[in-house]
Design an enzyme around this catalytic site. Structure first.
Site, PDB file in Angstrom:
ATOM      1  N   GLY A   1      50.754  75.006  61.486  1.00 52.89           N
ATOM      2  CA  GLY A   1      49.577  74.772  61.056  1.00 52.89           C
ATOM      3  C   GLY A   1      49.042  73.394  61.181  1.00 52.89           C
ATOM      4  O   GLY A   1      48.135  72.835  62.138  1.00 52.89           O
TER       5      GLY A   1
ATOM      6  N   TRP B   1      45.803  83.193  60.435  1.00 48.44           N
ATOM      7  CA  TRP B   1      44.855  82.732  59.318  1.00 48.44           C
ATOM      8  C   TRP B   1      43.617  82.818  59.966  1.00 48.44           C
ATOM      9  O   TRP B   1      42.895  81.701  59.729  1.00 48.44           O
ATOM     10  CB  TRP B   1      45.477  81.469  59.085  1.00 48.44           C
ATOM     11  CG  TRP B   1      46.282  81.495  57.716  1.00 48.44           C
ATOM     12  CD1 TRP B   1      47.616  80.747  58.065  1.00 48.44           C
ATOM     13  CD2 TRP B   1      46.576  82.293  56.547  1.00 48.44           C
ATOM     14  NE1 TRP B   1      48.452  81.025  56.894  1.00 48.44           N
ATOM     15  CE2 TRP B   1      47.779  81.940  56.010  1.00 48.44           C
ATOM     16  CE3 TRP B   1      45.587  82.879  56.043  1.00 48.44           C
ATOM     17  CZ2 TRP B   1      48.098  82.406  54.841  1.00 48.44           C
ATOM     18  CZ3 TRP B   1      46.066  83.367  54.701  1.00 48.44           C
ATOM     19  CH2 TRP B   1      47.254  83.166  54.181  1.00 48.44           C
TER      20      TRP B   1
ATOM     21  N   ARG C   1      29.942  78.232  22.912  1.00 46.23           N
ATOM     22  CA  ARG C   1      31.178  78.424  21.858  1.00 46.23           C
ATOM     23  C   ARG C   1      31.340  77.661  20.912  1.00 46.23           C
ATOM     24  O   ARG C   1      31.358  76.406  21.030  1.00 46.23           O
ATOM     25  CB  ARG C   1      32.346  78.571  22.835  1.00 46.23           C
ATOM     26  CG  ARG C   1      33.748  78.464  22.158  1.00 46.23           C
ATOM     27  CD  ARG C   1      34.016  79.943  22.198  1.00 46.23           C
ATOM     28  NE  ARG C   1      35.291  80.547  21.639  1.00 46.23           N
ATOM     29  CZ  ARG C   1      35.812  81.511  21.299  1.00 46.23           C
ATOM     30  NH1 ARG C   1      34.959  82.508  21.223  1.00 46.23           N
ATOM     31  NH2 ARG C   1      36.997  81.823  20.597  1.00 46.23           N
TER      32      ARG C   1
ATOM     33  N   HIS D   1      36.936  77.081  28.981  1.00 44.12           N
ATOM     34  CA  HIS D   1      36.486  78.379  28.726  1.00 44.12           C
ATOM     35  C   HIS D   1      37.795  79.107  27.884  1.00 44.12           C
ATOM     36  O   HIS D   1      37.469  80.144  27.510  1.00 44.12           O
ATOM     37  CB  HIS D   1      36.383  79.177  29.963  1.00 44.12           C
ATOM     38  CG  HIS D   1      35.125  79.233  30.672  1.00 44.12           C
ATOM     39  ND1 HIS D   1      34.707  77.971  31.427  1.00 44.12           N
ATOM     40  CD2 HIS D   1      33.990  80.086  30.812  1.00 44.12           C
ATOM     41  CE1 HIS D   1      33.576  78.269  32.079  1.00 44.12           C
ATOM     42  NE2 HIS D   1      33.172  79.349  31.557  1.00 44.12           N
TER      43      HIS D   1
ATOM     44  N   GLU E   1      41.406  73.237  57.156  1.00 48.40           N
ATOM     45  CA  GLU E   1      40.668  72.158  57.926  1.00 48.40           C
ATOM     46  C   GLU E   1      41.611  71.062  57.816  1.00 48.40           C
ATOM     47  O   GLU E   1      41.278  69.809  57.689  1.00 48.40           O
ATOM     48  CB  GLU E   1      39.235  71.846  57.838  1.00 48.40           C
ATOM     49  CG  GLU E   1      38.370  71.835  58.654  1.00 48.40           C
ATOM     50  CD  GLU E   1      37.826  73.455  58.666  1.00 48.40           C
ATOM     51  OE1 GLU E   1      38.314  74.320  58.016  1.00 48.40           O
ATOM     52  OE2 GLU E   1      36.748  73.758  59.529  1.00 48.40           O
TER      53      GLU E   1
HETATM   54  C1  LIG Z   1      42.440  81.385  53.794  1.00 57.54           C
HETATM   55  C2  LIG Z   1      42.750  80.658  54.982  1.00 57.54           C
HETATM   56  C3  LIG Z   1      42.013  80.378  56.100  1.00 57.54           C
HETATM   57  C4  LIG Z   1      42.178  79.862  57.238  1.00 57.54           C
HETATM   58  N1  LIG Z   1      41.425  79.816  58.324  1.00 57.54           N
HETATM   59  C5  LIG Z   1      41.936  79.339  59.464  1.00 57.54           C
HETATM   60  C6  LIG Z   1      41.043  79.524  60.447  1.00 57.54           C
HETATM   61  O1  LIG Z   1      39.896  79.982  60.623  1.00 57.54           O
HETATM   62  N2  LIG Z   1      41.401  79.038  61.729  1.00 57.54           N
HETATM   63  C7  LIG Z   1      42.567  78.470  61.974  1.00 57.54           C
HETATM   64  O2  LIG Z   1      43.076  77.913  62.918  1.00 57.54           O
HETATM   65  N3  LIG Z   1      43.439  78.091  60.817  1.00 57.54           N
HETATM   66  C8  LIG Z   1      43.020  78.719  59.689  1.00 57.54           C
HETATM   67  N4  LIG Z   1      43.775  78.496  58.346  1.00 57.54           N
HETATM   68  C9  LIG Z   1      44.909  77.889  58.572  1.00 57.54           C
HETATM   69  C10 LIG Z   1      45.156  76.307  58.028  1.00 57.54           C
HETATM   70  O3  LIG Z   1      44.377  75.440  58.673  1.00 57.54           O
HETATM   71  C11 LIG Z   1      46.622  75.797  57.759  1.00 57.54           C
HETATM   72  O4  LIG Z   1      47.079  76.793  56.750  1.00 57.54           O
HETATM   73  C12 LIG Z   1      46.705  74.420  57.481  1.00 57.54           C
HETATM   74  O5  LIG Z   1      46.339  73.799  58.596  1.00 57.54           O
HETATM   75  C13 LIG Z   1      48.022  74.176  57.216  1.00 57.54           C
HETATM   76  O6  LIG Z   1      48.902  74.759  57.876  1.00 57.54           O
HETATM   77  P1  LIG Z   1      50.301  75.426  57.383  1.00 57.54           P
HETATM   78  O7  LIG Z   1      49.785  76.537  56.353  1.00 57.54           O
HETATM   79  O8  LIG Z   1      51.115  75.866  58.602  1.00 57.54           O
HETATM   80  O9  LIG Z   1      51.061  74.420  56.662  1.00 57.54           O
HETATM   81  P2  LIG Z   1      52.162  73.301  57.299  1.00 57.54           P
HETATM   82  O10 LIG Z   1      51.663  72.688  58.344  1.00 57.54           O
HETATM   83  O11 LIG Z   1      53.559  74.266  57.543  1.00 57.54           O
HETATM   84  O12 LIG Z   1      52.654  72.623  56.071  1.00 57.54           O
HETATM   85  C14 LIG Z   1      53.172  72.613  54.833  1.00 57.54           C
HETATM   86  C15 LIG Z   1      53.094  71.670  54.013  1.00 57.54           C
HETATM   87  O13 LIG Z   1      53.752  70.551  54.489  1.00 57.54           O
HETATM   88  C16 LIG Z   1      52.767  69.499  54.551  1.00 57.54           C
HETATM   89  N5  LIG Z   1      52.866  68.692  55.687  1.00 57.54           N
HETATM   90  C17 LIG Z   1      53.149  69.080  56.731  1.00 57.54           C
HETATM   91  N6  LIG Z   1      53.185  67.997  57.839  1.00 57.54           N
HETATM   92  C18 LIG Z   1      53.292  67.090  56.956  1.00 57.54           C
HETATM   93  C19 LIG Z   1      53.712  65.464  57.210  1.00 57.54           C
HETATM   94  N7  LIG Z   1      53.695  65.233  58.417  1.00 57.54           N
HETATM   95  N8  LIG Z   1      53.601  64.638  56.050  1.00 57.54           N
HETATM   96  C20 LIG Z   1      53.473  65.133  54.887  1.00 57.54           C
HETATM   97  N9  LIG Z   1      53.313  66.685  54.478  1.00 57.54           N
HETATM   98  C21 LIG Z   1      53.201  67.468  55.647  1.00 57.54           C
HETATM   99  C22 LIG Z   1      51.517  69.987  54.380  1.00 57.54           C
HETATM  100  O14 LIG Z   1      50.492  69.307  53.798  1.00 57.54           O
HETATM  101  C23 LIG Z   1      51.788  71.312  53.541  1.00 57.54           C
HETATM  102  O15 LIG Z   1      51.823  70.637  52.043  1.00 57.54           O
HETATM  103  C24 LIG Z   1      43.361  78.825  57.263  1.00 57.54           C
HETATM  104  C25 LIG Z   1      44.334  79.028  56.231  1.00 57.54           C
HETATM  105  C26 LIG Z   1      43.927  79.709  55.048  1.00 57.54           C
HETATM  106  C27 LIG Z   1      44.874  79.699  53.808  1.00 57.54           C
END
Ligand SMILES: Cc1cc2nc3c(=O)[nH]c(=O)nc-3n(C[C@H](O)[C@H](O)[C@H](O)COP(=O)(O)OP(=O)(O)OC[C@H]3O[C@@H](n4cnc5c(N)ncnc54)[C@H](O)[C@@H]3O)c2cc1C
Length: 404
Positions: free
Chosen positions: A136, A162, A289, A359, A384
């Site tokens: 991600g 996602w 309330r 609430h 994002e």
């Molecule tokens: C409902 C929903 C809709 C979405 N829509 C899209 C979409 O349309 N297109 C698309 O491409 N993606 C989409 N996403 C994906 C989203 O962009 C990713 O979930 C997001 O970028 C985080 O990536 P990850 O979930 O893999 O978390 P990870 O990258 O695995 O991160 C896990 C945790 O580690 C932290 N972390 C990671 N690297 C570091 C670092 N170097 N230093 C400190 N902390 C770090 C992160 O902040 C997070 O807390 C969507 C996600 C959701 C939940």
């Protein structure tokens, strides 16, 4: 001696007219219906149809392609209003907006002429796909790949995760690895404009090789679908490389990161919108309330919560508009977009939580709108780029700008 200054205006006349029109639409069509669609987790088709009629899919698309030709700042104001109603509705237009930005900035003349008129009317909607099951934040780690075949077409393989609007979209802007040996990896990535059949779980004919598994079940952000995309031998013609093969191969990472900058302003506007709604609900509930013989709004502790919420929302709104205005003025705004996204998404969540507390027990009931907001707001901390990633962007840019 008095100094002559221009009158303070927050919005131009066009911006005022359009945000009032959208606010009315939100009050009449979105807020009264969001609860039902949220509980059913069903796509709000009638609302989306009306958005098409209002031209909301083409806000930033130039008039020559049938859009309104408005700037990012006005778009952010519209997104704030839509998100005040329901952030899932802004989700329906968000990836579409990013796709049209990619086309406007990097697309070939043929790509613009082919896609933008259909996108301006909402006839087709766009999705934007970077994330994968194992990737991600660290976009350079993607595994999905594309290889050029002997017939000149690219064959796309790999799993994406996602994808907002993953099922209903007619086109997906997808990042693929095209040079596995590239060092650094981002130089070997390309953005493909992959067409598909909207709402088809299994594509056939010219779009064969793209399967969309059942939508992911989520805690909030219902109504708009988030799906995986499985590319398995999908054949993409060379003219569907964003920007054309010559200019576009190897440029996908840079193009998509550029688009994320406007995407971050867009998410910031969503944070402001959801926070604004949370404040409105808190203002109303706290005057209705009563505890200890008076409306809870008359207790200073509650007034302080309202005051903090309103102050933070105004700060987030100003920062969001500043980032948008800088981008519109053609200035670099990566730092400001990161700050706006970080601040507004965190304030969105904070304000929703404060309103939830105001609430009392009813905030925990599905009968009250704040319950939905409480499930929706956390998404903004993730999409994002997470808050941690925004801080990394901001820190890096600060050090670049203030290098000693
Ligand atoms: C409902 C929903 C809709 C979405 N829509 C899209 C979409 O349309 N297109 C698309 O491409 N993606 C989409 N996403 C994906 C989203 O962009 C990713 O979930 C997001 O970028 C985080 O990536 P990850 O979930 O893999 O978390 P990870 O990258 O695995 O991160 C896990 C945790 O580690 C932290 N972390 C990671 N690297 C570091 C670092 N170097 N230093 C400190 N902390 C770090 C992160 O902040 C997070 O807390 C969507 C996600 C959701 C939940």
């Amino acid at each position: 001696m008095a100094v002559e200054t221009a009158a303070y205006t927050e919005q131009t006349e066009i911006q005022r007219d359009i945000t009032e029109m959208v606010r009315q639409f939100v009050d009449e069509q979105i807020i009264p219906n969001a609860e039902r669609y949220d509980h059913e987790d069903s796509f709000p088709e009638p609302i989306v149809e009306q958005m098409k009629e209002l031209g909301l899919f083409g806000v930033t698309i130039p008039e020559e392609y049938g859009g309104m030709g408005l700037d990012l700042t006005t778009y952010a104001m519209i997104v704030e209003e839509l998100s005040r109603g329901w952030i899932s509705i802004s989700g329906v237009v968000n990836t579409h907006f990013i796709g049209s930005y990619l086309l406007m900035k990097f697309g070939t003349a043929e790509q613009k002429e082919y896609f933008l008129p259909k996108m301006a009317t909402g006839e087709i909607r766009a999705a934007f796909s970077l994330s994968e099951p194992e990737v991600g934040s660290d976009v350079q780690g993607i595994k999905a790949s594309a290889k050029k075949g002997e017939d000149g077409k690219w064959e796309l393989n790999g799993q994406k995760m996602w994808v907002t609007n993953g099922l209903g979209s007619g086109v997906v802007f997808v990042l693929m690895k095209t040079d596995p040996k590239a060092d650094p990896p981002y130089k070997g990535m390309t953005c493909f404009i992959t067409e598909k059949e909207p709402w088809a779980e299994e594509n056939s004919g010219e779009y064969e090789g793209l399967v969309i598994p059942p939508k992911i079940k989520k805690m909030g952000y219902k109504g708009v679908e988030s799906t995986e995309l499985v590319y398995d031998g999908y054949r993409c013609p060379p003219e569907r490389v964003l920007g054309g093969e010559e200019a576009g191969v190897g440029q996908g990472f840079v193009q998509m990161m550029d688009a994320l900058e406007v995407g971050r302003v867009n998410v910031a506007a969503r944070g402001v919108g959801i926070a604004q709604r949370a404040l409105e609900l808190a203002l109303r509930y706290s005057q209705e309330r009563k505890t200890f013989g008076k409306p809870i709004a008359q207790h200073q502790a509650i007034q302080f919560k309202l005051a903090d919420m309103a102050t933070k929302i105004e700060a987030a709104r100003l920062l969001t508009r500043k980032a948008a205005r800088m981008k519109d003025a053609g200035e670099r705004s990566d730092l400001e977009a990161g700050m706006a996204k970080l601040l507004a998404s965190e304030i969105g969540k904070e304000c929703v939580e404060e309103s939830f507390r105001i609430h009392g027990g009813y905030g925990y009931s599905k009968e009250y709108e704040i319950e939905r907001l409480y499930r929706d707001a956390p998404l903004l901390l993730i999409g994002e780029g997470t808050s941690e990633i925004q801080r990394m962007v901001i820190g890096k840019k600060l050090l670049q700008r203030h290098k000693i």
